[in-house]
Scaffold this active site. Sequence first.
Site, PDB file in Angstrom:
ATOM      1  N   CYS A  41       0.840  -1.232   0.011  1.00  0.00           N
ATOM      2  CA  CYS A  41      -0.018  -0.030  -0.027  1.00  0.00           C
ATOM      3  C   CYS A  41       1.042   1.419   0.150  1.00  0.00           C
ATOM      4  O   CYS A  41       1.782   1.489   1.001  1.00  0.00           O
ATOM      5  CB  CYS A  41      -0.985  -0.035   1.249  1.00  0.00           C
ATOM      6  SG  CYS A  41      -1.739   1.618   1.361  1.00  0.00           S
ATOM      7  N   SER A  48      -1.086   2.029   4.680  1.00  0.00           N
ATOM      8  CA  SER A  48      -0.606   0.727   5.124  1.00  0.00           C
ATOM      9  C   SER A  48      -1.815  -0.394   4.995  1.00  0.00           C
ATOM     10  O   SER A  48      -1.966  -1.102   5.812  1.00  0.00           O
ATOM     11  CB  SER A  48      -0.201   0.830   6.610  1.00  0.00           C
ATOM     12  OG  SER A  48      -1.176   1.323   7.220  1.00  0.00           O
TER      13      SER A  48
END
Lengths: 97, 99, 196
Positions: free
Chosen positions: C104, C108
């Site tokens: 990502c 995250s």
Amino acid sequence: MTTGTDRFAPGDRVRTRSLDPAGHTRLPRYARGAVGVIVEPAGSHPLADDRARGRVGSAQTVYHVRFAAADLFGAGDHTVTVELWEDYLTPVEEDAP
Amino acid sequence: MARINDVGGMAGFPPIVEEPDEPRFHSDWEAHVFALNGALIRRGVYNLDEFRDAQERLPVQRYLAASYYERWFAAITTLLEEKGVATAEELAAPDDHGH
Amino acid sequence: MSGDHSSSVISAHVRQVEALLEQRGLLDDGEIDRRIDEFAAGGTPANGARVVARAWVDPGFAERLLADANAALGEVGLSMSGGLQEQRLKVVANSATEHHVVVCTLCSCYPIALLGPSPSWYKSEAYRSRVVRDPRGVLREFGVELPAETRLSVWDASAESRYMVLPRRPEGTDALSEAQLAGRVTRKGLIGTALV
């Protein structure tokens, strides 16, 4: 205004938005202004950019869009698949033969 | 404008460091910050995108100097102030009082 | 990491904000501890490993998992609805010719229900910045050397879907039970930064 209802189909070529918005967005910088291919639709959600500004827009389709690394970075033989809202995408007309 | 969180493709970050047998949280306060954020989002005080946005708007040098959950906590206090839940003074760190 | 002093300062600060929110009626007494306990009892990489082992022993399940992971999870008693909202799961399968890796880059995002809390390296700028640009180099940092002809496919969890890698079943494991196979699957294998 986009309707957000499966405007694109798998295999369609799309170009991502190149402008740099003032606030939160989920179109990564490295994938802006690039041409990729729709892999598949991945559900329908209000645009994150709007939600981050406290607005709730209508849901629109989100797609997996695959890019060749060379088209993003000028090098690399891998692909990068990014999940993008319909608003970030415009169709790429196929070149005349 | 492009923000500090948007690092995909950027050069200059250090080697990747793996932490063997890493715990879920490195200290108790991190778990509290995690739980606090979930509680506030579920109550509708703010949404997940506002939370991400608040982290991204942190001053760049502060963002880079902060640990993962320090960023979370900074975003939480920013949003609590902006949403009118509490004043900046009420939200200030204990050390800041009286300065 | 912060030192002891700054850790105790932030610890006191967090408690102060919690107390304030309790006063304002935005936090119930004991709610934080309850949420921490729930989280601790929630997702672990053993869940993802169980899904992978089932896919290895049951080709029909593997097919359903790749076509509609959320529905297939139900067959093994798992779901992606434990968080703030149900998330779409996309499972991508490694093969002899293709290797997948998940990241990502913007924050995250991660399938906590199947992998547990994410490791710090997954959340680091170091990993997030480089893996989209040079996945082969990043895999090398993890000690994974893939044949030059293996295609690399990076998935950036930039929106609502979460991704999990279905690793290749290791050679010589025909005699292993499903539970033994699950024991072979690592969290890094499920992210794509390790082979199984």
